[in-house]
Design a protein around this motif. Sequence first.
Motif, PDB file in Angstrom:
ATOM      1  N   LEU A 140       0.869  -1.108  -0.165  1.00 49.94           N
ATOM      2  CA  LEU A 140       0.058   0.090  -0.056  1.00 49.94           C
ATOM      3  C   LEU A 140       1.163   1.318  -0.083  1.00 49.94           C
ATOM      4  O   LEU A 140       1.796   1.323   0.912  1.00 49.94           O
ATOM      5  N   VAL A 141       0.664   1.997  -0.784  1.00 47.40           N
ATOM      6  CA  VAL A 141       1.396   3.536  -1.004  1.00 47.40           C
ATOM      7  C   VAL A 141       0.489   4.520  -0.684  1.00 47.40           C
ATOM      8  O   VAL A 141      -0.423   4.668  -1.478  1.00 47.40           O
ATOM      9  N   ASN A 142       0.667   5.365   0.474  1.00 48.17           N
ATOM     10  CA  ASN A 142      -0.330   6.323   0.880  1.00 48.17           C
ATOM     11  C   ASN A 142       0.458   7.560   0.348  1.00 48.17           C
ATOM     12  O   ASN A 142       1.392   8.126   0.583  1.00 48.17           O
ATOM     13  N   GLY A 143      -0.338   8.178  -0.589  1.00 45.25           N
ATOM     14  CA  GLY A 143       0.252   9.548  -1.387  1.00 45.25           C
ATOM     15  C   GLY A 143       0.869   9.036  -2.806  1.00 45.25           C
ATOM     16  O   GLY A 143       1.805   9.545  -2.973  1.00 45.25           O
ATOM     17  N   ALA A 144      -0.160   8.187  -3.470  1.00 41.90           N
ATOM     18  CA  ALA A 144       0.654   7.580  -4.550  1.00 41.90           C
ATOM     19  C   ALA A 144       0.470   8.371  -5.847  1.00 41.90           C
ATOM     20  O   ALA A 144       1.596   8.037  -6.823  1.00 41.90           O
ATOM     21  N   SER A 145       0.063   9.535  -5.806  1.00 46.05           N
ATOM     22  CA  SER A 145       0.069  10.275  -7.016  1.00 46.05           C
ATOM     23  C   SER A 145       1.169  11.306  -7.206  1.00 46.05           C
ATOM     24  O   SER A 145       1.164  11.989  -8.057  1.00 46.05           O
ATOM     25  N   VAL A 163       0.339  -3.426  -6.202  1.00 51.74           N
ATOM     26  CA  VAL A 163       0.176  -2.269  -5.407  1.00 51.74           C
ATOM     27  C   VAL A 163      -1.075  -1.634  -5.366  1.00 51.74           C
ATOM     28  O   VAL A 163      -1.766  -1.684  -6.295  1.00 51.74           O
ATOM     29  N   ILE A 164      -1.392  -1.225  -4.216  1.00 53.53           N
ATOM     30  CA  ILE A 164      -2.850  -0.346  -4.067  1.00 53.53           C
ATOM     31  C   ILE A 164      -2.264   1.082  -3.520  1.00 53.53           C
ATOM     32  O   ILE A 164      -1.459   1.359  -2.817  1.00 53.53           O
ATOM     33  N   GLY A 165      -2.540   2.144  -4.356  1.00 48.58           N
ATOM     34  CA  GLY A 165      -2.424   3.514  -3.877  1.00 48.58           C
ATOM     35  C   GLY A 165      -3.489   4.345  -3.564  1.00 48.58           C
ATOM     36  O   GLY A 165      -4.640   4.263  -4.157  1.00 48.58           O
ATOM     37  N   THR A 166      -3.261   5.136  -2.630  1.00 46.58           N
ATOM     38  CA  THR A 166      -4.335   6.016  -2.087  1.00 46.58           C
ATOM     39  C   THR A 166      -4.015   7.276  -2.801  1.00 46.58           C
ATOM     40  O   THR A 166      -2.877   7.859  -3.111  1.00 46.58           O
ATOM     41  N   ALA A 180      -1.220   0.528 -10.590  1.00 48.91           N
ATOM     42  CA  ALA A 180      -1.684   0.275  -9.149  1.00 48.91           C
ATOM     43  C   ALA A 180      -3.154   0.227  -9.088  1.00 48.91           C
ATOM     44  O   ALA A 180      -4.021   0.735 -10.100  1.00 48.91           O
ATOM     45  N   GLU A 181      -3.738  -0.264  -8.034  1.00 49.37           N
ATOM     46  CA  GLU A 181      -5.148  -0.196  -7.931  1.00 49.37           C
ATOM     47  C   GLU A 181      -5.441   0.741  -7.063  1.00 49.37           C
ATOM     48  O   GLU A 181      -4.882   1.134  -5.749  1.00 49.37           O
ATOM     49  N   PRO A 182      -6.219   1.757  -7.222  1.00 44.86           N
ATOM     50  CA  PRO A 182      -6.502   3.233  -6.498  1.00 44.86           C
ATOM     51  C   PRO A 182      -7.560   2.862  -5.336  1.00 44.86           C
ATOM     52  O   PRO A 182      -8.614   2.303  -5.648  1.00 44.86           O
ATOM     53  N   VAL A 183      -7.401   3.549  -4.375  1.00 47.80           N
ATOM     54  CA  VAL A 183      -8.249   3.773  -3.328  1.00 47.80           C
ATOM     55  C   VAL A 183      -8.376   5.063  -2.791  1.00 47.80           C
ATOM     56  O   VAL A 183      -7.241   6.024  -2.773  1.00 47.80           O
TER      57      VAL A 183
END
Length: 300
Positions: A140-145, A163-166, A180-183
Amino acid sequence: MKAARFSRFGGPEVLEIVDLPDPHPGPGQVRIAVRAAGVNASDWKKRQGLMDEELPQTMGYEAAGVVDELGAGVTDVAVGDRVFGFSTEGAAQAELAVLSHYAPIPPSLDFPAAAALPAAVETATRALDQLGVAGGSRLLVNGASGSVGSAAVQLAVARGARVIGTASPANHAYLRSLGAEPVAYGEGMAERLRALEPEGVDLALDVAGSGVLPELIELAGGPEQVLTVADFAGAQKYGVRFSRGDAGRALHALAGIGELTEAGRFSLPVARTFPLAEVAEAHRVGETGRVRGKLVLVVG
Protein backbone atom coordinates in the motif's frame (compact mmCIF):
# COMPACT_ATOMS: atom_id res chain seq x y z
CA MET A 1 27.56 32.15 -12.39
CA LYS A 2 23.94 32.93 -11.50
CA ALA A 3 22.49 30.90 -8.63
CA ALA A 4 19.43 30.83 -6.37
CA ARG A 5 20.21 31.75 -2.76
CA PHE A 6 18.66 33.18 0.39
CA SER A 7 20.32 35.19 3.15
CA ARG A 8 17.48 35.10 5.67
CA PHE A 9 14.80 32.57 6.52
CA GLY A 10 11.21 33.15 5.51
CA GLY A 11 8.75 32.84 2.65
CA PRO A 12 9.51 32.60 -1.07
CA GLU A 13 10.21 36.33 -1.15
CA VAL A 14 13.59 35.77 0.54
CA LEU A 15 14.91 33.96 -2.54
CA GLU A 16 17.19 35.87 -4.87
CA ILE A 17 19.36 35.24 -7.89
CA VAL A 18 22.96 36.19 -7.17
CA ASP A 19 26.38 36.01 -8.80
CA LEU A 20 28.66 33.39 -7.22
CA PRO A 21 32.12 32.06 -8.14
CA ASP A 22 32.11 29.19 -10.61
CA PRO A 23 32.44 25.84 -8.81
CA HIS A 24 34.94 23.16 -9.85
CA PRO A 25 34.69 19.41 -9.41
CA GLY A 26 36.76 17.44 -6.96
CA PRO A 27 37.97 13.85 -7.44
CA GLY A 28 35.20 11.62 -8.79
CA GLN A 29 32.90 14.56 -9.49
CA VAL A 30 31.76 16.29 -12.66
CA ARG A 31 30.62 19.82 -13.34
CA ILE A 32 27.65 20.42 -15.60
CA ALA A 33 26.26 23.40 -17.42
CA VAL A 34 22.83 23.12 -15.84
CA ARG A 35 19.88 22.93 -18.20
CA ALA A 36 17.23 22.04 -15.61
CA ALA A 37 17.00 21.62 -11.83
CA GLY A 38 14.31 19.94 -9.75
CA VAL A 39 12.32 21.68 -7.01
CA ASN A 40 11.45 19.69 -3.86
CA ALA A 41 9.62 20.07 -0.58
CA SER A 42 13.01 19.98 1.16
CA ASP A 43 13.83 23.27 -0.62
CA TRP A 44 11.13 25.26 1.15
CA LYS A 45 11.81 23.51 4.45
CA LYS A 46 15.43 24.61 4.06
CA ARG A 47 14.32 28.15 3.17
CA GLN A 48 12.07 28.28 6.24
CA GLY A 49 14.97 27.36 8.53
CA LEU A 50 13.69 23.87 9.35
CA MET A 51 16.81 22.05 8.12
CA ASP A 52 19.76 23.97 9.59
CA GLU A 53 20.68 27.47 10.71
CA GLU A 54 23.48 28.31 8.28
CA LEU A 55 23.17 31.51 6.25
CA PRO A 56 23.38 32.29 3.40
CA GLN A 57 22.36 29.07 1.62
CA THR A 58 22.21 28.03 -2.01
CA MET A 59 19.39 25.88 -3.32
CA GLY A 60 18.78 22.57 -5.09
CA TYR A 61 19.98 18.98 -4.91
CA GLU A 62 19.13 17.56 -8.34
CA ALA A 63 19.95 18.74 -11.82
CA ALA A 64 20.44 17.71 -15.42
CA GLY A 65 22.78 19.23 -17.95
CA VAL A 66 25.90 18.87 -20.08
CA VAL A 67 29.26 17.87 -18.61
CA ASP A 68 31.76 20.69 -19.06
CA GLU A 69 34.51 19.80 -16.56
CA LEU A 70 35.78 16.52 -15.12
CA GLY A 71 37.22 15.90 -11.68
CA ALA A 72 40.29 13.73 -11.17
CA GLY A 73 39.72 10.07 -11.85
CA VAL A 74 36.47 10.43 -13.78
CA THR A 75 36.50 8.09 -16.78
CA ASP A 76 32.86 7.02 -17.16
CA VAL A 77 31.65 10.22 -18.85
CA ALA A 78 33.21 12.83 -21.12
CA VAL A 79 32.86 16.57 -21.63
CA GLY A 80 29.72 17.10 -23.70
CA ASP A 81 27.78 14.14 -22.28
CA ARG A 82 24.23 14.62 -21.02
CA VAL A 83 23.93 13.56 -17.37
CA PHE A 84 21.62 13.97 -14.39
CA GLY A 85 22.27 13.50 -10.71
CA PHE A 86 22.83 14.94 -7.24
CA SER A 87 24.65 18.03 -6.02
CA THR A 88 25.71 17.14 -2.48
CA GLU A 89 26.56 20.80 -1.92
CA GLY A 90 22.90 21.76 -2.36
CA ALA A 91 23.65 24.20 -5.17
CA ALA A 92 21.97 22.69 -8.21
CA GLN A 93 19.65 25.63 -8.93
CA ALA A 94 22.35 27.55 -10.74
CA GLU A 95 24.01 27.95 -14.12
CA LEU A 96 26.77 25.51 -13.10
CA ALA A 97 26.62 22.62 -10.64
CA VAL A 98 29.02 19.98 -9.35
CA LEU A 99 27.49 16.49 -9.28
CA SER A 100 28.88 13.88 -6.91
CA HIS A 101 26.57 11.10 -8.14
CA TYR A 102 25.35 11.04 -11.72
CA ALA A 103 24.18 8.85 -14.61
CA PRO A 104 23.60 9.29 -18.34
CA ILE A 105 20.27 10.87 -19.25
CA PRO A 106 18.02 8.26 -20.91
CA PRO A 107 17.94 9.05 -24.66
CA SER A 108 14.17 9.58 -24.73
CA LEU A 109 14.20 12.28 -22.02
CA ASP A 110 14.77 16.00 -22.30
CA PHE A 111 16.58 17.95 -19.59
CA PRO A 112 13.50 18.89 -17.48
CA ALA A 113 12.28 15.28 -17.43
CA ALA A 114 15.74 14.09 -16.38
CA ALA A 115 16.03 16.73 -13.65
CA ALA A 116 12.75 15.45 -12.19
CA LEU A 117 14.19 12.00 -11.53
CA PRO A 118 16.97 11.92 -8.90
CA ALA A 119 15.24 12.77 -5.60
CA ALA A 120 11.99 10.92 -6.32
CA VAL A 121 13.71 7.82 -7.69
CA GLU A 122 16.28 7.64 -4.90
CA THR A 123 13.71 8.18 -2.12
CA ALA A 124 11.30 5.62 -3.56
CA THR A 125 14.03 3.03 -4.14
CA ARG A 126 15.46 3.51 -0.66
CA ALA A 127 12.03 3.06 0.92
CA LEU A 128 11.22 -0.05 -1.13
CA ASP A 129 14.63 -1.55 -0.31
CA GLN A 130 14.17 -0.90 3.41
CA LEU A 131 10.66 -2.39 3.37
CA GLY A 132 11.87 -5.43 1.44
CA VAL A 133 9.36 -5.06 -1.39
CA ALA A 134 9.73 -7.97 -3.82
CA GLY A 135 7.77 -10.06 -6.26
CA GLY A 136 4.46 -11.11 -4.74
CA SER A 137 4.44 -8.39 -2.07
CA ARG A 138 1.14 -6.63 -1.47
CA LEU A 139 2.12 -2.99 -0.99
CA LEU A 140 0.00 0.00 0.00
CA VAL A 141 1.41 3.41 -1.00
CA ASN A 142 -0.20 6.31 0.83
CA GLY A 143 0.07 9.42 -1.35
CA ALA A 144 0.63 7.52 -4.57
CA SER A 145 0.00 10.28 -7.11
CA GLY A 146 2.85 12.64 -6.12
CA SER A 147 6.39 12.44 -7.44
CA VAL A 148 7.79 10.05 -4.83
CA GLY A 149 4.54 8.10 -4.61
CA SER A 150 4.22 7.53 -8.35
CA ALA A 151 7.91 6.56 -8.52
CA ALA A 152 7.37 4.04 -5.71
CA VAL A 153 4.32 2.59 -7.46
CA GLN A 154 6.16 2.03 -10.73
CA LEU A 155 9.33 0.67 -9.14
CA ALA A 156 7.30 -1.72 -6.95
CA VAL A 157 5.31 -2.91 -9.96
CA ALA A 158 8.61 -3.49 -11.79
CA ARG A 159 9.67 -5.72 -8.87
CA GLY A 160 6.52 -7.78 -9.29
CA ALA A 161 4.56 -6.42 -6.35
CA ARG A 162 0.82 -5.84 -6.27
CA VAL A 163 0.35 -2.17 -5.46
CA ILE A 164 -2.63 -0.34 -4.01
CA GLY A 165 -2.31 3.44 -3.97
CA THR A 166 -4.26 6.10 -2.11
CA ALA A 167 -5.15 9.27 -3.99
CA SER A 168 -8.05 11.58 -4.66
CA PRO A 169 -10.63 10.17 -7.13
CA ALA A 170 -9.37 12.64 -9.76
CA ASN A 171 -6.05 10.77 -9.79
CA HIS A 172 -7.39 7.21 -9.91
CA ALA A 173 -7.11 6.84 -13.68
CA TYR A 174 -3.51 8.03 -13.44
CA LEU A 175 -2.69 5.40 -10.79
CA ARG A 176 -4.25 2.67 -12.91
CA SER A 177 -2.04 3.75 -15.80
CA LEU A 178 0.96 3.16 -13.52
CA GLY A 179 -0.19 -0.34 -12.61
CA ALA A 180 -1.72 0.35 -9.19
CA GLU A 181 -5.19 -0.28 -7.79
CA PRO A 182 -6.47 3.10 -6.56
CA VAL A 183 -8.26 3.72 -3.27
CA ALA A 184 -9.65 7.08 -2.18
CA TYR A 185 -7.96 8.50 0.90
CA GLY A 186 -9.86 10.04 3.79
CA GLU A 187 -12.44 8.62 6.17
CA GLY A 188 -13.27 5.00 5.36
CA MET A 189 -9.99 4.36 3.51
CA ALA A 190 -9.29 1.15 5.46
CA GLU A 191 -12.71 -0.29 4.62
CA ARG A 192 -12.29 0.57 0.95
CA LEU A 193 -8.91 -1.13 0.89
CA ARG A 194 -10.26 -4.28 2.52
CA ALA A 195 -12.87 -4.46 -0.23
CA LEU A 196 -9.90 -4.97 -2.59
CA GLU A 197 -7.73 -7.00 -0.19
CA PRO A 198 -9.86 -8.57 2.58
CA GLU A 199 -6.72 -9.69 4.42
CA GLY A 200 -5.02 -6.30 4.20
CA VAL A 201 -1.53 -5.83 2.80
CA ASP A 202 1.95 -7.10 3.56
CA LEU A 203 3.68 -3.72 3.61
CA ALA A 204 2.75 -0.04 3.65
CA LEU A 205 4.69 3.04 2.57
CA ASP A 206 3.62 6.53 3.62
CA VAL A 207 4.92 9.34 1.43
CA ALA A 208 2.16 11.85 2.21
CA GLY A 209 2.51 12.36 5.98
CA SER A 210 -1.27 12.73 6.22
CA GLY A 211 -1.73 11.24 9.68
CA VAL A 212 -2.85 7.77 8.64
CA LEU A 213 -0.08 5.70 10.24
CA PRO A 214 -2.50 3.96 12.68
CA GLU A 215 -4.60 2.77 9.72
CA LEU A 216 -1.51 1.65 7.82
CA ILE A 217 -0.31 -0.31 10.85
CA GLU A 218 -3.67 -2.05 11.11
CA LEU A 219 -3.79 -2.88 7.40
CA ALA A 220 -0.19 -4.14 7.25
CA GLY A 221 -0.32 -6.16 10.47
CA GLY A 222 2.07 -4.17 12.66
CA PRO A 223 4.36 -1.12 12.79
CA GLU A 224 7.36 -3.13 11.62
CA GLN A 225 5.62 -3.55 8.24
CA VAL A 226 5.20 0.20 7.75
CA LEU A 227 7.69 2.87 6.68
CA THR A 228 7.22 6.61 6.26
CA VAL A 229 9.36 9.20 4.53
CA ALA A 230 7.09 12.10 5.53
CA ASP A 231 5.88 11.78 9.13
CA PHE A 232 8.78 11.86 11.58
CA ALA A 233 6.63 12.66 14.63
CA GLY A 234 4.16 9.92 13.76
CA ALA A 235 6.94 7.41 13.26
CA GLN A 236 8.22 8.10 16.76
CA LYS A 237 4.73 7.95 18.26
CA TYR A 238 3.67 4.68 16.64
CA GLY A 239 6.98 2.84 16.37
CA VAL A 240 7.10 3.02 12.59
CA ARG A 241 10.37 3.21 10.66
CA PHE A 242 11.27 6.64 9.28
CA SER A 243 13.54 6.70 6.23
CA ARG A 244 15.91 9.63 5.78
CA GLY A 245 18.72 10.14 3.32
CA ASP A 246 21.42 10.79 5.90
CA ALA A 247 21.18 7.13 6.98
CA GLY A 248 22.37 6.00 3.53
CA ARG A 249 21.02 6.79 0.09
CA ALA A 250 20.01 4.35 -2.65
CA LEU A 251 22.30 5.97 -5.18
CA HIS A 252 22.35 2.82 -7.31
CA ALA A 253 18.86 3.84 -8.41
CA LEU A 254 20.25 6.50 -10.77
CA ALA A 255 22.06 3.98 -12.94
CA GLY A 256 19.09 1.62 -13.13
CA ILE A 257 16.27 4.01 -14.00
CA GLY A 258 17.38 4.53 -17.60
CA GLU A 259 16.60 0.96 -18.64
CA LEU A 260 13.11 1.08 -17.14
CA THR A 261 12.48 4.46 -18.76
CA GLU A 262 13.55 3.31 -22.21
CA ALA A 263 11.43 0.17 -21.85
CA GLY A 264 8.37 2.32 -21.21
CA ARG A 265 8.02 1.04 -17.64
CA PHE A 266 8.80 4.26 -15.81
CA SER A 267 7.90 7.91 -16.24
CA LEU A 268 7.66 10.91 -13.97
CA PRO A 269 5.56 13.78 -15.29
CA VAL A 270 6.81 17.34 -15.16
CA ALA A 271 3.86 19.38 -13.95
CA ARG A 272 5.30 22.79 -14.73
CA THR A 273 8.57 24.52 -15.55
CA PHE A 274 9.84 27.94 -14.49
CA PRO A 275 12.86 30.02 -15.50
CA LEU A 276 15.57 30.11 -12.83
CA ALA A 277 14.68 33.75 -12.16
CA GLU A 278 11.18 32.65 -11.09
CA VAL A 279 12.36 30.26 -8.37
CA ALA A 280 10.21 32.08 -5.78
CA GLU A 281 7.07 31.42 -7.82
CA ALA A 282 8.03 27.75 -8.14
CA HIS A 283 8.17 27.59 -4.34
CA ARG A 284 4.76 29.27 -4.02
CA VAL A 285 3.19 26.76 -6.40
CA GLY A 286 4.90 23.80 -4.76
CA GLU A 287 3.88 24.76 -1.26
CA THR A 288 0.19 24.56 -2.17
CA GLY A 289 0.57 20.76 -2.17
CA ARG A 290 -1.79 20.48 -5.15
CA VAL A 291 0.73 19.62 -7.85
CA ARG A 292 0.72 16.23 -9.57
CA GLY A 293 4.16 15.74 -11.01
CA LYS A 294 7.38 17.61 -10.66
CA LEU A 295 8.20 21.30 -10.66
CA VAL A 296 11.41 22.07 -12.55
CA LEU A 297 13.53 25.17 -13.08
CA VAL A 298 14.86 25.65 -16.61
CA VAL A 299 18.29 27.22 -16.86
CA GLY A 300 19.87 28.77 -19.94
